[in-house]
Design a protein around this motif. Structure first.
Motif, PDB file in Angstrom:
ATOM      1  N   LEU A   1       0.821  -1.202   0.000  1.00 44.79           N
ATOM      2  CA  LEU A   1       0.000   0.000   0.000  1.00 44.79           C
ATOM      3  C   LEU A   1       0.860   1.259   0.000  1.00 44.79           C
ATOM      4  CD1 LEU A   1      -2.868   1.143   0.134  1.00 44.79           C
ATOM      5  CD2 LEU A   1      -2.690   1.077   2.619  1.00 44.79           C
ATOM      6  N   PHE A   2       1.913   1.271   0.820  1.00 42.53           N
ATOM      7  CA  PHE A   2       2.810   2.426   0.880  1.00 42.53           C
ATOM      8  C   PHE A   2       3.518   2.644  -0.459  1.00 42.53           C
ATOM      9  CE2 PHE A   2       7.029   4.214   1.777  1.00 42.53           C
ATOM     10  CZ  PHE A   2       6.644   5.431   2.326  1.00 42.53           C
ATOM     11  N   THR A   3       3.983   1.574  -1.077  1.00 44.19           N
ATOM     12  CA  THR A   3       4.660   1.674  -2.373  1.00 44.19           C
ATOM     13  C   THR A   3       3.708   2.206  -3.441  1.00 44.19           C
ATOM     14  OG1 THR A   3       6.073  -0.187  -1.796  1.00 44.19           O
ATOM     15  CG2 THR A   3       5.948   0.385  -4.122  1.00 44.19           C
ATOM     16  N   GLY A   4       2.506   1.682  -3.481  1.00 46.07           N
ATOM     17  CA  GLY A   4       1.524   2.153  -4.461  1.00 46.07           C
ATOM     18  C   GLY A   4       1.180   3.619  -4.280  1.00 46.07           C
ATOM     19  N   LEU A   5       1.015   4.050  -3.024  1.00 43.69           N
ATOM     20  CA  LEU A   5       0.665   5.446  -2.772  1.00 43.69           C
ATOM     21  C   LEU A   5       1.814   6.400  -3.083  1.00 43.69           C
ATOM     22  CD1 LEU A   5      -1.395   5.158   0.533  1.00 43.69           C
ATOM     23  CD2 LEU A   5      -2.236   5.679  -1.751  1.00 43.69           C
TER      24      LEU A   5
ATOM     25  N   GLY B   1       2.294   6.584  -6.710  1.00 40.84           N
ATOM     26  CA  GLY B   1       1.161   7.312  -7.273  1.00 40.84           C
ATOM     27  C   GLY B   1       1.346   8.811  -7.177  1.00 40.84           C
ATOM     28  N   LEU B   2       1.903   9.284  -6.070  1.00 41.35           N
ATOM     29  CA  LEU B   2       2.191  10.713  -5.934  1.00 41.35           C
ATOM     30  C   LEU B   2       3.262  11.163  -6.921  1.00 41.35           C
ATOM     31  CD1 LEU B   2       2.088  11.057  -2.054  1.00 41.35           C
ATOM     32  CD2 LEU B   2       0.404  11.887  -3.696  1.00 41.35           C
ATOM     33  N   ALA B   3       4.288  10.330  -7.107  1.00 40.79           N
ATOM     34  CA  ALA B   3       5.330  10.654  -8.093  1.00 40.79           C
ATOM     35  C   ALA B   3       4.755  10.644  -9.509  1.00 40.79           C
ATOM     36  CB  ALA B   3       6.483   9.665  -7.983  1.00 40.79           C
ATOM     37  N   PHE B   4       3.869   9.698  -9.781  1.00 38.63           N
ATOM     38  CA  PHE B   4       3.220   9.623 -11.085  1.00 38.63           C
ATOM     39  C   PHE B   4       2.371  10.861 -11.346  1.00 38.63           C
ATOM     40  CE2 PHE B   4      -0.272   8.244 -13.849  1.00 38.63           C
ATOM     41  CZ  PHE B   4       0.444   7.718 -14.911  1.00 38.63           C
TER      42      PHE B   4
ATOM     43  N   LEU C   1       8.480   4.544 -14.862  1.00 38.73           N
ATOM     44  CA  LEU C   1       8.982   4.059 -13.578  1.00 38.73           C
ATOM     45  C   LEU C   1       7.963   4.244 -12.444  1.00 38.73           C
ATOM     46  CD1 LEU C   1      11.362   2.710 -12.217  1.00 38.73           C
ATOM     47  CD2 LEU C   1      12.296   4.960 -11.761  1.00 38.73           C
ATOM     48  N   PRO C   2       7.353   5.422 -12.281  1.00 36.34           N
ATOM     49  CA  PRO C   2       6.312   5.513 -11.234  1.00 36.34           C
ATOM     50  C   PRO C   2       5.120   4.603 -11.500  1.00 36.34           C
ATOM     51  CG  PRO C   2       6.959   7.704 -11.949  1.00 36.34           C
ATOM     52  CD  PRO C   2       7.620   6.737 -12.858  1.00 36.34           C
ATOM     53  N   PHE C   3       4.756   4.425 -12.769  1.00 36.60           N
ATOM     54  CA  PHE C   3       3.640   3.545 -13.100  1.00 36.60           C
ATOM     55  C   PHE C   3       3.979   2.098 -12.764  1.00 36.60           C
ATOM     56  CE2 PHE C   3       0.820   1.188 -15.993  1.00 36.60           C
ATOM     57  CZ  PHE C   3      -0.388   1.731 -15.601  1.00 36.60           C
ATOM     58  N   LEU C   4       5.215   1.702 -13.045  1.00 35.13           N
ATOM     59  CA  LEU C   4       5.652   0.356 -12.694  1.00 35.13           C
ATOM     60  C   LEU C   4       5.661   0.179 -11.178  1.00 35.13           C
ATOM     61  CD1 LEU C   4       6.771  -2.366 -13.685  1.00 35.13           C
ATOM     62  CD2 LEU C   4       9.053  -1.363 -13.485  1.00 35.13           C
ATOM     63  N   GLY C   5       6.070   1.210 -10.448  1.00 27.76           N
ATOM     64  CA  GLY C   5       6.040   1.149  -8.993  1.00 27.76           C
ATOM     65  C   GLY C   5       4.630   1.010  -8.450  1.00 27.76           C
ATOM     66  N   ILE C   6       3.693   1.725  -9.064  1.00 26.34           N
ATOM     67  CA  ILE C   6       2.291   1.585  -8.666  1.00 26.34           C
ATOM     68  C   ILE C   6       1.828   0.149  -8.892  1.00 26.34           C
ATOM     69  CG2 ILE C   6      -0.080   2.244  -9.239  1.00 26.34           C
ATOM     70  CD1 ILE C   6       0.993   5.005  -9.986  1.00 26.34           C
TER      71      ILE C   6
END
Length: 120
Positions: free
Chosen positions: A16-20, A23-26, A53-58
């Motif tokens: 959840l933390f990684t997705g959020l 998501g802010l970076a995206f 990269l942010p999308f992949l992290g999400i």
């Protein structure tokens, strides 16, 4: 003796933390790219824009979150990841295609091209 494994609450929180955070970076990167696109339209919209990269992290965060949730409530680890991974890939592909479509509309017609108040 019957062995009950520890539920992956830590993975649930990390996913959840990684997705959020991704998501802010995206969001910040997307706002910056749309401003640049409105100033001077480029031929390459999503390639090399810094959104991958942010999308992949999400996607990774959501996949870990979904699989940990499935593992806590229903299944074992292998089955949880085998359900969460294809579901995440499918939804991510749909979102990416929709994002490309919206950016094309912005490139062609500016920000008025996606005015959602028209439908009311």
């Amino acid at each position: 003796m019957y062995y009950l494994p520890e539920p992956p609450y830590f993975l649930l929180i990390v996913g959840l933390f990684t997705g959020l955070t991704c998501g802010l970076a995206f969001e910040a990167t997307l706002k910056m790219n749309v401003k640049e696109l409105l100033k001077k339209p480029a031929n390459q919209m999503l390639k090399g824009s810094g959104l991958q990269l942010p999308f992949l992290g999400i996607c990774v965060g959501i996949c870990v979150f979904l699989s940990a949730g499935l593992e806590i409530f229903l299944f074992d680890r292998w089955l949880s990841y085998s359900i969460a991974l294809p579901m995440t890939i499918f939804i991510a592909a749909l979102v990416w295609i929709q994002l490309e479509s919206l950016l094309k509309q912005i490139k062609i017609g500016g920000s008025k091209a996606i005015d959602l108040d028209v439908f009311y």
